[in-house]
Design an enzyme around this catalytic site. Structure first.
Site, PDB file in Angstrom:
ATOM      1  N   SER A 167       0.454  -1.003   0.013  1.00 62.78           N
ATOM      2  CA  SER A 167      -0.117   0.413  -0.182  1.00 62.78           C
ATOM      3  C   SER A 167       1.003   1.661  -0.236  1.00 62.78           C
ATOM      4  CB  SER A 167      -0.736   0.070   0.739  1.00 62.78           C
ATOM      5  OG  SER A 167      -1.927   0.875   1.394  1.00 62.78           O
ATOM      6  N   ASP A 267     -10.327  -4.305  -5.324  1.00 59.39           N
ATOM      7  CA  ASP A 267      -9.229  -3.244  -4.455  1.00 59.39           C
ATOM      8  C   ASP A 267      -9.256  -2.401  -5.519  1.00 59.39           C
ATOM      9  OD1 ASP A 267      -7.585  -1.066  -3.350  1.00 59.39           O
ATOM     10  OD2 ASP A 267      -5.814  -2.235  -3.756  1.00 59.39           O
TER      11      ASP A 267
END
Length: 324
Positions: A167, A267
């Site tokens: 991330s 996502d």
């Protein structure tokens, strides 16, 4: 309660709240856990070290169980995720994840504790992470100018040097790897490979599924980014968060030989990860790039659903990237 100084000044849900007295309350993130001499599950040992007093940068080191006393192992410099504002190298989810990855990938890992926004606005996280990367690389030469960390000095193989992250940490891994391509690392160390898991890239123009995981009434990516990095030239199209924006440095300069980008089907950041992977491949970069997509999963599933089949498979895939 009710005191004026505990009034909320601003909040970015679900991440944090800032009060008028300047205190910050983090609303997400897993609890801190201590390092362990030999993890009962994996046999991996860990310890916490100080990289720099000023600025204050620390790290958690991981060493796999190894049979030969002088065995040289690849080195992984790892950057944790958490939107630049939550989580830690010392948090339970990253600790168990790295125990597993270090055990299977047979690497010495340095999980960097960089300073978080909003108390420390970006680009501080990038600067801390670059300083940590250079500190690790400085162990490659024997000039005696730094006090050596024994796990790196005794067990590190600086010919097999990796960066990685998840991330926001994957975003940091990209940025420090780009910087290494331009400025070089201490001792002439070269980064063999970088892996970016569910990288946090943003931009003003929609990109496929757009950032649905961070698009809601509380949190527009643009206002969130502006708060984390006030005054960033170009705002949400600054090259550090949007590496494919026109005018950004060519991705051909990425300072590694191998790249693994992993994305998750559900996502909201998936399409930007795929776009980044394609842009690297089309840039004239001379390395070897691969893309791994996991169906049916969302952002950071390998941490949030640690122990699931898909999490185990992804960690195995990353370990094979480190072993190759």
């Amino acid at each position: 309660m009710g005191s004026i100084d505990k009034e909320v000044e601003t909040e970015f849900l679900p991440f944090f709240r800032v009060y008028k007295d300047g205190s910050v309350e983090r609303l997400l993130g897993s609890p801190f856990v201590p390092p362990s001499l030999e993890d009962p599950e994996t046999g991996v040992s860990s310890k916490d070290i100080t990289i720099s007093q000023n600025p204050p940068i620390s790290a958690r080191l991981f060493l796999p169980k190894h049979t030969q006393p002088n065995q040289r192992l690849p080195i992984l410099v790892y950057f944790h995720g958490g939107a630049f504002c939550i989580e830690s190298a010392f948090s339970s989810d990253h600790h168990q994840y790295l125990n597993s990855l270090v055990s299977q990938g047979q690497v010495v890992a340095v999980s960097v504790e960089y300073r978080l926004a909003p108390e420390h606005s970006l680009p501080i996280a990038y600067e801390d992470s670059w300083a940590a990367l250079q500190w690790v690389a400085s162990h490659s030469n024997n000039n005696g100018t730094v006090e050596k960390e024994p796990w790196l000095a005794s067990h590190g193989n600086f010919k097999r040097f990796f960066t990685g992250g998840d991330s926001a940490g994957a975003n940091i891994a990209h940025n420090v790897t780009m910087r290494a391509g331009v400025e070089g690392l201490h001792g002439g160390v070269r980064i063999l490979g970088a892996f970016l898991t569910h990288p946090l890239f943003l931009g003003s123009k929609p990109n496929g599924s757009q950032n649905s995981s961070v698009e809601d009434e509380n949190l527009s990516p643009s206002s969130f980014w502006d708060y984390l990095y006030p005054g960033a030239p170009g705002g949400i199209d600054n090259q550090v968060i949007n590496p494919v924006v026109p005018g950004a440095p060519s991705l051909a300069g990425l300072g590694c030989s191998r790249l693994l980008v992993s994305v998750a089907e559900k996502d909201g950041l998936r399409d930007r990860g795929v776009c980044y992977y394609n842009a690297v491949k089309e840039s004239g970069w001379k390395g070897e790039a691969e893309l791994v997509e996991v169906e049916g999963e969302d952002h950071a599933f390998q941490l949030l659903h640690f122990g699931s089949e898909n999490s185990k498979n992804l960690i195995k895939r990353l370990a094979s990237f480190l072993l190759k």
